[in-house]
Design a protein around this motif. Structure first.
Motif, PDB file in Angstrom:
ATOM      1  N   VAL A  46     -40.414  42.654  38.925  1.00  0.00           N
ATOM      2  CA  VAL A  46     -41.110  42.324  37.688  1.00  0.00           C
ATOM      3  C   VAL A  46     -41.039  43.527  36.757  1.00  0.00           C
ATOM      4  CG1 VAL A  46     -43.325  41.683  36.672  1.00  0.00           C
ATOM      5  CG2 VAL A  46     -42.679  40.798  38.930  1.00  0.00           C
ATOM      6  N   ILE A  47     -40.568  43.288  35.529  1.00  0.00           N
ATOM      7  CA  ILE A  47     -40.457  44.350  34.531  1.00  0.00           C
ATOM      8  C   ILE A  47     -41.231  43.916  33.294  1.00  0.00           C
ATOM      9  CG2 ILE A  47     -38.874  45.701  33.093  1.00  0.00           C
ATOM     10  CD1 ILE A  47     -36.702  44.895  35.253  1.00  0.00           C
ATOM     11  N   ASP A  48     -42.107  44.777  32.794  1.00  0.00           N
ATOM     12  CA  ASP A  48     -42.898  44.487  31.601  1.00  0.00           C
ATOM     13  C   ASP A  48     -42.475  45.392  30.461  1.00  0.00           C
ATOM     14  OD1 ASP A  48     -44.942  43.841  29.742  1.00  0.00           O
ATOM     15  OD2 ASP A  48     -46.188  45.447  30.544  1.00  0.00           O
ATOM     16  N   VAL A  49     -42.175  44.793  29.321  1.00  0.00           N
ATOM     17  CA  VAL A  49     -41.943  45.543  28.089  1.00  0.00           C
ATOM     18  C   VAL A  49     -42.805  44.901  27.010  1.00  0.00           C
ATOM     19  CG1 VAL A  49     -40.262  46.290  26.364  1.00  0.00           C
ATOM     20  CG2 VAL A  49     -39.585  46.119  28.766  1.00  0.00           C
ATOM     21  N   ASN A  50     -43.930  45.505  26.733  1.00  0.00           N
ATOM     22  CA  ASN A  50     -44.855  45.027  25.709  1.00  0.00           C
ATOM     23  C   ASN A  50     -45.253  43.576  25.894  1.00  0.00           C
ATOM     24  OD1 ASN A  50     -44.816  47.541  24.358  1.00  0.00           O
ATOM     25  ND2 ASN A  50     -42.903  46.984  23.370  1.00  0.00           N
ATOM     26  N   GLY A  51     -45.529  43.173  27.119  1.00  0.00           N
ATOM     27  CA  GLY A  51     -45.966  41.818  27.391  1.00  0.00           C
ATOM     28  C   GLY A  51     -44.852  40.835  27.692  1.00  0.00           C
ATOM     29  N   GLN A  52     -43.606  41.228  27.421  1.00  0.00           N
ATOM     30  CA  GLN A  52     -42.479  40.372  27.802  1.00  0.00           C
ATOM     31  C   GLN A  52     -42.108  40.705  29.234  1.00  0.00           C
ATOM     32  OE1 GLN A  52     -38.916  39.622  25.308  1.00  0.00           O
ATOM     33  NE2 GLN A  52     -37.769  40.419  27.041  1.00  0.00           N
ATOM     34  N   ILE A  53     -42.245  39.722  30.092  1.00  0.00           N
ATOM     35  CA  ILE A  53     -41.976  39.910  31.517  1.00  0.00           C
ATOM     36  C   ILE A  53     -40.557  39.450  31.819  1.00  0.00           C
ATOM     37  CG2 ILE A  53     -42.589  39.131  33.841  1.00  0.00           C
ATOM     38  CD1 ILE A  53     -44.625  41.062  32.626  1.00  0.00           C
ATOM     39  N   THR A  54     -39.806  40.305  32.499  1.00  0.00           N
ATOM     40  CA  THR A  54     -38.479  39.939  32.997  1.00  0.00           C
ATOM     41  C   THR A  54     -38.571  39.841  34.510  1.00  0.00           C
ATOM     42  OG1 THR A  54     -37.366  41.048  31.160  1.00  0.00           O
ATOM     43  CG2 THR A  54     -36.043  40.607  33.129  1.00  0.00           C
ATOM     44  N   LEU A  55     -38.098  38.714  35.029  1.00  0.00           N
ATOM     45  CA  LEU A  55     -38.055  38.496  36.476  1.00  0.00           C
ATOM     46  C   LEU A  55     -36.608  38.648  36.914  1.00  0.00           C
ATOM     47  CD1 LEU A  55     -40.303  35.311  36.662  1.00  0.00           C
ATOM     48  CD2 LEU A  55     -40.986  37.692  37.029  1.00  0.00           C
ATOM     49  N   ARG A  56     -36.338  39.594  37.814  1.00  0.00           N
ATOM     50  CA  ARG A  56     -34.990  39.828  38.325  1.00  0.00           C
ATOM     51  C   ARG A  56     -35.017  39.770  39.833  1.00  0.00           C
ATOM     52  NH1 ARG A  56     -33.507  44.633  34.424  1.00  0.00           N
ATOM     53  NH2 ARG A  56     -32.897  43.393  32.628  1.00  0.00           N
ATOM     54  N   GLU A  70     -43.513  29.880  36.009  1.00  0.00           N
ATOM     55  CA  GLU A  70     -44.846  29.306  35.795  1.00  0.00           C
ATOM     56  C   GLU A  70     -45.948  30.278  36.189  1.00  0.00           C
ATOM     57  OE1 GLU A  70     -44.871  25.756  38.141  1.00  0.00           O
ATOM     58  OE2 GLU A  70     -43.479  24.701  36.808  1.00  0.00           O
ATOM     59  N   VAL A  71     -45.799  30.885  37.350  1.00  0.00           N
ATOM     60  CA  VAL A  71     -46.822  31.815  37.848  1.00  0.00           C
ATOM     61  C   VAL A  71     -46.925  33.018  36.908  1.00  0.00           C
ATOM     62  CG1 VAL A  71     -47.427  33.401  39.724  1.00  0.00           C
ATOM     63  CG2 VAL A  71     -46.634  31.089  40.245  1.00  0.00           C
ATOM     64  N   ALA A  72     -45.793  33.593  36.530  1.00  0.00           N
ATOM     65  CA  ALA A  72     -45.811  34.753  35.630  1.00  0.00           C
ATOM     66  C   ALA A  72     -46.452  34.391  34.293  1.00  0.00           C
ATOM     67  CB  ALA A  72     -44.391  35.283  35.422  1.00  0.00           C
ATOM     68  N   GLY A  73     -46.151  33.200  33.796  1.00  0.00           N
ATOM     69  CA  GLY A  73     -46.706  32.771  32.513  1.00  0.00           C
ATOM     70  C   GLY A  73     -48.195  32.503  32.537  1.00  0.00           C
ATOM     71  N   SER A  74     -48.760  32.339  33.728  1.00  0.00           N
ATOM     72  CA  SER A  74     -50.190  32.064  33.848  1.00  0.00           C
ATOM     73  C   SER A  74     -51.049  33.334  33.794  1.00  0.00           C
ATOM     74  CB  SER A  74     -50.472  31.319  35.152  1.00  0.00           C
ATOM     75  OG  SER A  74     -50.329  32.182  36.267  1.00  0.00           O
ATOM     76  N   ILE A  81     -41.424  35.271  28.863  1.00  0.00           N
ATOM     77  CA  ILE A  81     -40.797  35.507  30.153  1.00  0.00           C
ATOM     78  C   ILE A  81     -39.294  35.346  30.031  1.00  0.00           C
ATOM     79  CG2 ILE A  81     -40.625  34.731  32.555  1.00  0.00           C
ATOM     80  CD1 ILE A  81     -43.490  33.552  32.071  1.00  0.00           C
ATOM     81  N   VAL A  82     -38.567  36.301  30.600  1.00  0.00           N
ATOM     82  CA  VAL A  82     -37.121  36.202  30.743  1.00  0.00           C
ATOM     83  C   VAL A  82     -36.860  36.000  32.225  1.00  0.00           C
ATOM     84  CG1 VAL A  82     -34.920  37.394  30.497  1.00  0.00           C
ATOM     85  CG2 VAL A  82     -36.710  37.703  28.761  1.00  0.00           C
ATOM     86  N   ASN A  83     -36.353  34.826  32.569  1.00  0.00           N
ATOM     87  CA  ASN A  83     -36.072  34.514  33.965  1.00  0.00           C
ATOM     88  C   ASN A  83     -34.619  34.871  34.233  1.00  0.00           C
ATOM     89  OD1 ASN A  83     -35.372  33.317  36.431  1.00  0.00           O
ATOM     90  ND2 ASN A  83     -36.967  31.787  36.206  1.00  0.00           N
ATOM     91  N   ASP A  84     -34.426  36.002  34.868  1.00  0.00           N
ATOM     92  CA  ASP A  84     -33.094  36.506  35.197  1.00  0.00           C
ATOM     93  C   ASP A  84     -32.893  36.446  36.714  1.00  0.00           C
ATOM     94  OD1 ASP A  84     -30.640  37.555  34.546  1.00  0.00           O
ATOM     95  OD2 ASP A  84     -31.341  39.618  34.368  1.00  0.00           O
ATOM     96  N   LEU A  85     -33.483  35.406  37.335  1.00  0.00           N
ATOM     97  CA  LEU A  85     -33.402  35.258  38.781  1.00  0.00           C
ATOM     98  C   LEU A  85     -32.099  34.562  39.168  1.00  0.00           C
ATOM     99  CD1 LEU A  85     -37.056  34.127  39.457  1.00  0.00           C
ATOM    100  CD2 LEU A  85     -36.036  36.335  40.039  1.00  0.00           C
ATOM    101  N   GLU A  86     -31.537  34.996  40.274  1.00  0.00           N
ATOM    102  CA  GLU A  86     -30.314  34.421  40.811  1.00  0.00           C
ATOM    103  C   GLU A  86     -30.684  33.503  41.966  1.00  0.00           C
ATOM    104  OE1 GLU A  86     -26.142  35.986  42.843  1.00  0.00           O
ATOM    105  OE2 GLU A  86     -27.663  37.438  42.233  1.00  0.00           O
ATOM    106  N   ILE A  87     -30.041  32.322  41.999  1.00  0.00           N
ATOM    107  CA  ILE A  87     -30.253  31.387  43.098  1.00  0.00           C
ATOM    108  C   ILE A  87     -29.251  31.731  44.192  1.00  0.00           C
ATOM    109  CG2 ILE A  87     -30.395  28.970  43.780  1.00  0.00           C
ATOM    110  CD1 ILE A  87     -32.220  29.800  41.351  1.00  0.00           C
ATOM    111  N   VAL A  88     -29.772  32.110  45.361  1.00  0.00           N
ATOM    112  CA  VAL A  88     -28.931  32.487  46.487  1.00  0.00           C
ATOM    113  C   VAL A  88     -29.322  31.636  47.681  1.00  0.00           C
ATOM    114  CG1 VAL A  88     -28.237  34.368  48.011  1.00  0.00           C
ATOM    115  CG2 VAL A  88     -28.742  34.848  45.622  1.00  0.00           C
ATOM    116  N   ALA A  89     -28.409  30.803  48.140  1.00  0.00           N
ATOM    117  CA  ALA A  89     -28.694  29.940  49.298  1.00  0.00           C
ATOM    118  C   ALA A  89     -28.962  30.821  50.514  1.00  0.00           C
ATOM    119  CB  ALA A  89     -27.504  29.034  49.580  1.00  0.00           C
ATOM    120  N   GLY A  90     -29.990  30.463  51.242  1.00  0.00           N
ATOM    121  CA  GLY A  90     -30.325  31.205  52.456  1.00  0.00           C
ATOM    122  C   GLY A  90     -31.155  32.436  52.192  1.00  0.00           C
ATOM    123  N   ASN A  91     -31.581  32.680  50.946  1.00  0.00           N
ATOM    124  CA  ASN A  91     -32.435  33.824  50.637  1.00  0.00           C
ATOM    125  C   ASN A  91     -33.797  33.608  51.285  1.00  0.00           C
ATOM    126  OD1 ASN A  91     -33.130  36.286  49.194  1.00  0.00           O
ATOM    127  ND2 ASN A  91     -34.480  34.979  47.989  1.00  0.00           N
ATOM    128  N   GLY A  92     -34.328  34.656  51.900  1.00  0.00           N
ATOM    129  CA  GLY A  92     -35.665  34.562  52.467  1.00  0.00           C
ATOM    130  C   GLY A  92     -35.668  34.333  53.868  1.00  0.00           C
TER     131      GLY A  92
END
Length: 92
Positions: A46-56, A70-74, A81-92
């Motif tokens: 999570v990166i914050d720049v003046n209230g703009q959250i980037t998710l990487r 949704e969670v970050a926006g709440s 919010i900038v959603n810069d998340l990558e979808i990786v099968a098998g992550n986690g």
């Protein structure tokens, strides 16, 4: 006790007191993501720049990426919010 006003030469120093939502906003968003039971936030940065959250980072599905947004926006103090998340099968 009354103290005289400080004089600064050039730019005033930055502190968390002047911007109380700075690092604490990142922490609040990261904690909310970690507590949410519908996604694995262990690889989300999570990166914050003046209230703009980037998710990487990486999540395992589009649904997790949407939920992270949704969670970050709440969180109070998040302006966008900038959603810069990558979808990786098998992550986690």
């Amino acid at each position: 006790m009354v103290m005289p006003e400080r004089n600064f030469h050039g730019l005033r120093p930055q502190s968390d007191l002047e911007t109380p939502n700075g690092a604490s906003l990142e922490t609040r968003v990261a904690n909310a993501l970690a507590k949410d039971g519908s996604l694995d936030a262990s690889n989300i940065v999570v990166i914050d720049v003046n209230g703009q959250i980037t998710l990487r980072g990486a999540v395992s599905s589009k649904a997790e990426a949407r939920r992270a947004t949704e969670v970050a926006g709440s969180i109070d103090g998040v302006s966008s919010i900038v959603n810069d998340l990558e979808i990786v099968a098998g992550n986690g």
